[in-house]
Write a protein that holds these residues in place. Structure first.
Motif, PDB file in Angstrom:
ATOM      1  N   THR A  43       0.721  -1.124  -0.016  1.00 20.50           N
ATOM      2  CA  THR A  43       0.067  -0.156  -0.060  1.00 20.50           C
ATOM      3  C   THR A  43       1.002   1.192   0.247  1.00 20.50           C
ATOM      4  N   ASN A  44       1.905   1.317   1.016  1.00 24.45           N
ATOM      5  CA  ASN A  44       2.903   2.467   0.732  1.00 24.45           C
ATOM      6  C   ASN A  44       3.541   2.686  -0.387  1.00 24.45           C
ATOM      7  N   LEU A  45       3.758   1.473  -1.157  1.00 17.98           N
ATOM      8  CA  LEU A  45       4.660   1.536  -2.285  1.00 17.98           C
ATOM      9  C   LEU A  45       3.873   2.318  -3.266  1.00 17.98           C
ATOM     10  N   ILE A  46       2.264   1.977  -3.557  1.00 19.36           N
ATOM     11  CA  ILE A  46       1.364   2.712  -4.281  1.00 19.36           C
ATOM     12  C   ILE A  46       1.231   4.105  -3.881  1.00 19.36           C
ATOM     13  N   LEU A  47       1.163   4.334  -2.733  1.00 22.75           N
ATOM     14  CA  LEU A  47       1.010   5.905  -2.220  1.00 22.75           C
ATOM     15  C   LEU A  47       2.029   6.772  -2.352  1.00 22.75           C
ATOM     16  N   GLN A  48       3.295   6.139  -2.327  1.00 20.15           N
ATOM     17  CA  GLN A  48       4.553   6.737  -2.621  1.00 20.15           C
ATOM     18  C   GLN A  48       5.102   7.109  -3.975  1.00 20.15           C
ATOM     19  N   ASN A  49       4.480   6.332  -4.985  1.00 16.54           N
ATOM     20  CA  ASN A  49       4.764   6.233  -6.271  1.00 16.54           C
ATOM     21  C   ASN A  49       3.856   6.756  -7.196  1.00 16.54           C
ATOM     22  N   GLY A  50       2.545   6.783  -6.604  1.00 19.04           N
ATOM     23  CA  GLY A  50       1.313   6.956  -7.540  1.00 19.04           C
ATOM     24  C   GLY A  50       1.621   8.400  -8.309  1.00 19.04           C
ATOM     25  N   PHE A  51       1.904   9.452  -7.918  1.00 14.84           N
ATOM     26  CA  PHE A  51       2.142  10.698  -8.721  1.00 14.84           C
ATOM     27  C   PHE A  51       3.252  10.559  -9.816  1.00 14.84           C
ATOM     28  N   ILE A  52       4.314   9.504  -9.471  1.00  6.81           N
ATOM     29  CA  ILE A  52       5.200   9.476 -10.522  1.00  6.81           C
ATOM     30  C   ILE A  52       4.708   8.793 -11.592  1.00  6.81           C
ATOM     31  N   LEU A  53       3.636   7.725 -11.207  1.00  6.43           N
ATOM     32  CA  LEU A  53       3.020   6.873 -12.453  1.00  6.43           C
ATOM     33  C   LEU A  53       2.123   7.889 -13.208  1.00  6.43           C
ATOM     34  N   VAL A  54       1.447   8.737 -12.641  1.00  2.00           N
ATOM     35  CA  VAL A  54       0.726   9.791 -13.489  1.00  2.00           C
ATOM     36  C   VAL A  54       1.570  10.764 -14.300  1.00  2.00           C
ATOM     37  N   LEU A  55       2.645  11.084 -13.624  1.00  2.00           N
ATOM     38  CA  LEU A  55       3.676  11.967 -14.698  1.00  2.00           C
ATOM     39  C   LEU A  55       4.078  11.288 -15.750  1.00  2.00           C
ATOM     40  N   ALA A  56       4.405  10.069 -15.697  1.00  2.00           N
ATOM     41  CA  ALA A  56       4.822   9.114 -16.761  1.00  2.00           C
ATOM     42  C   ALA A  56       4.001   8.796 -17.685  1.00  2.00           C
ATOM     43  N   ILE A  57       2.876   8.668 -17.492  1.00  2.68           N
ATOM     44  CA  ILE A  57       1.748   8.760 -18.458  1.00  2.68           C
ATOM     45  C   ILE A  57       1.628   9.812 -19.190  1.00  2.68           C
ATOM     46  N   GLY A  58       1.793  11.108 -18.786  1.00  2.00           N
ATOM     47  CA  GLY A  58       1.771  12.259 -19.647  1.00  2.00           C
ATOM     48  C   GLY A  58       3.292  12.340 -20.344  1.00  2.00           C
ATOM     49  N   MET A  59       4.372  11.868 -19.799  1.00  2.00           N
ATOM     50  CA  MET A  59       5.590  12.157 -20.263  1.00  2.00           C
ATOM     51  C   MET A  59       5.731  11.154 -21.472  1.00  2.00           C
ATOM     52  N   VAL A  60       5.139   9.969 -21.296  1.00  2.00           N
ATOM     53  CA  VAL A  60       5.421   9.093 -22.563  1.00  2.00           C
ATOM     54  C   VAL A  60       4.694   9.878 -23.961  1.00  2.00           C
ATOM     55  N   LEU A  61       3.490  10.565 -23.568  1.00  2.02           N
ATOM     56  CA  LEU A  61       3.149  11.010 -24.934  1.00  2.02           C
ATOM     57  C   LEU A  61       3.948  11.961 -25.558  1.00  2.02           C
ATOM     58  N   VAL A  62       4.673  12.838 -24.858  1.00  2.00           N
ATOM     59  CA  VAL A  62       5.551  13.776 -25.034  1.00  2.00           C
ATOM     60  C   VAL A  62       7.111  13.317 -25.707  1.00  2.00           C
ATOM     61  N   ILE A  63       7.459  12.260 -25.072  1.00  2.00           N
ATOM     62  CA  ILE A  63       8.453  11.500 -25.741  1.00  2.00           C
ATOM     63  C   ILE A  63       8.312  10.958 -26.852  1.00  2.00           C
ATOM     64  N   ILE A  64       7.273  10.045 -27.176  1.00  2.00           N
ATOM     65  CA  ILE A  64       6.607   9.563 -28.348  1.00  2.00           C
ATOM     66  C   ILE A  64       6.747  10.538 -29.543  1.00  2.00           C
ATOM     67  N   THR A  65       6.483  11.804 -29.275  1.00  2.00           N
ATOM     68  CA  THR A  65       6.601  12.663 -30.411  1.00  2.00           C
ATOM     69  C   THR A  65       7.833  13.314 -30.637  1.00  2.00           C
ATOM     70  N   GLY A  66       8.926  12.979 -29.998  1.00  2.00           N
ATOM     71  CA  GLY A  66      10.408  13.102 -30.270  1.00  2.00           C
ATOM     72  C   GLY A  66      10.683  14.645 -29.200  1.00  2.00           C
ATOM     73  N   ASN A  67       9.991  14.897 -28.180  1.00  2.00           N
ATOM     74  CA  ASN A  67      10.315  15.855 -27.463  1.00  2.00           C
ATOM     75  C   ASN A  67      10.539  15.494 -25.972  1.00  2.00           C
ATOM     76  N   ILE A  68      10.613  16.353 -24.902  1.00  2.00           N
ATOM     77  CA  ILE A  68      10.907  16.262 -23.630  1.00  2.00           C
ATOM     78  C   ILE A  68      10.176  17.300 -23.092  1.00  2.00           C
ATOM     79  N   ASP A  69      10.126  16.917 -21.637  1.00  2.00           N
ATOM     80  CA  ASP A  69       9.362  18.087 -20.597  1.00  2.00           C
ATOM     81  C   ASP A  69      10.132  17.963 -19.447  1.00  2.00           C
ATOM     82  N   LEU A  70      11.096  19.275 -19.178  1.00  2.00           N
ATOM     83  CA  LEU A  70      11.939  18.993 -17.767  1.00  2.00           C
ATOM     84  C   LEU A  70      11.046  20.061 -16.878  1.00  2.00           C
TER      85      LEU A  70
END
Length: 388
Positions: A43-70
């Motif tokens: 449960t703690n693993l999910i709570l600690q990393n949930g927002f990183i997984l959310v960010l990764a979902i948005g970031m993968v679309l950016v990187i697929i287009t050949g860009n990056i978001d810092l």
């Protein structure tokens, strides 16, 4: 056996990371004497990393287009500060504050997407500037201090759990029921997929391979659900991540927009010549990433129960690492939402496991950097080997 070898070699990015996740999980299970798989720790693993997984979902679309978001780490902090000022200082209702915060994230995406897509400034430069701008604005809004606490109804966003309507003691029945329903849906989808492939005379995997894969997947899902049920059930964070996975997997696999995103990253000039409005695609991908970063910022602030100037520090690197570890290509055109989630889980399990066995933050950073390097090196090696 030949079929298995061909299946693995044709999907080496995806299966390679799954094998890596299984290996890393097994390693830390042994090193932590089983603590890694305890219900409370899962449960703690999910709570600690949930927002990183959310960010990764948005970031993968950016990187697929050949860009990056810092800039996403700074956007997380800025949106958290906005939410803090609205809810704590001005007593704005929680729902209205959440909507306004998400709108701020969208406007940030509009700002950065405009410079990247229509002015032509490289995304690295625009988002690096955004990293500095929004971190500075966060410091200005908070005056270098933290705001706390948030209203109780807001803290549910990252610390709440789905209520058990069945009210059983010691076991969260709703979690088990939802896992069972999801298992039946997966079985139906696999059956439908095989039937459709056969109808169009496509190559269909041998039945025993499909059955074996499904049995293993269902075992993992239901075992994980049982462990969560032994604690408090499904965290709200997991529900948010699950819904986002469904939405964005559908968009990328079954919509025109998804195909345009892949085409834009794969070969922008060819996509332009085929009539795809690549500038518009890139623009909306960054607007979407701004919204996703705002959602992650709300989740992060809810978990901390405060808006703080240091919030989101280095989160952009965790999200980018998750995407590349999950099989995305720096050149664009390659990557999946599921792959980004697998990469995020690799990072999360490593963070959690190394903390449990007492590895210091200095070595944790070094080890994560080495894993990222090896993952990208593995991708480059496979591309060179296949002649791409």
């Amino acid at each position: 056996m030949k079929t298995l070898i061909n299946l693995f070699s044709n999907n080496i990015r995806q299966y390679g990371m799954i094998i890596a996740l299984v290996f890393i999980t097994a390693l830390f299970f042994i090193l932590t004497d089983g603590i890694l798989f305890k219900p409370l720790n899962l449960t703690n693993l999910i709570l600690q990393n949930g927002f990183i997984l959310v960010l990764a979902i948005g970031m993968v679309l950016v990187i697929i287009t050949g860009n990056i978001d810092l800039s996403v780490g700074s956007v997380v902090a800025f949106v958290g500060a906005i939410a803090g000022v609205l809810m704590i200082n001005n007593n704005v209702p929680v729902v209205l504050a959440i909507v306004l915060s998400i709108l701020v994230g969208a406007l940030i995406g509009v700002w950065q997407g405009f410079w990247i897509a229509y002015i032509g400034i490289p995304s690295f430069i625009v988002t690096l500037a955004g990293m500095l701008i929004f971190r500075g604005l966060t410091l200005y809004l908070l005056d270098g201090q933290s705001l706390a606490p948030f209203p109780e109804s807001f803290r549910v966003l990252s610390g709440g759990f789905l209520p058990d309507v069945f009210g059983a003691d010691g076991l969260h029945i709703l979690t088990l029921i939802l896992a069972g329903v999801f298992s039946l849906v997966l079985i139906y989808m696999e059956y439908r997929s095989r039937k459709k492939q056969a109808a169009y005379s496509f190559d269909v995997l041998p039945l025993w391979i499909s059955v074996t894969k499904m049995v293993l997947l269902l075992f993992v899902i239901n075992w994980f659900a049982y462990q969560l049920a032994l604690n408090k059930g499904i965290p709200m964070v997991l529900g948010i991540v699950f819904v986002l996975i469904l939405i964005y997997t559908f968009i990328m696999n079954n919509t025109v927009m998804g195909r345009h995103i892949y085409a834009t990253g794969g070969n922008k000039k060819a996509a332009d010549l085929s009539g795809i409005k690549t500038k518009r695609v890139v623009f909306w991908v960054f607007v979407n990433n701004g919204v996703i970063a705002a959602l992650a910022g709300l989740m992060f602030a809810s978990r901390l129960d405060s808006a703080t100037p240091a919030a989101g520090n280095m989160l952009e690197l965790d999200a980018i690492a998750a995407v590349f570890i999950g099989g995305a290509s720096m050149a664009g055109g390659v990557g999946t939402v599921i792959g980004a989630i697998i990469g995020g889980l690799v990072m999360g399990v490593m963070n959690n496991g190394m903390s449990l066995i007492g590895i210091g933050i200095d070595w944790q950073q070094a080890i994560k950097g080495m894993v990222l390097l090896l993952a990208v090196g593995f991708d480059v090696y496979n591309k060179n080997k296949s002649g791409n």
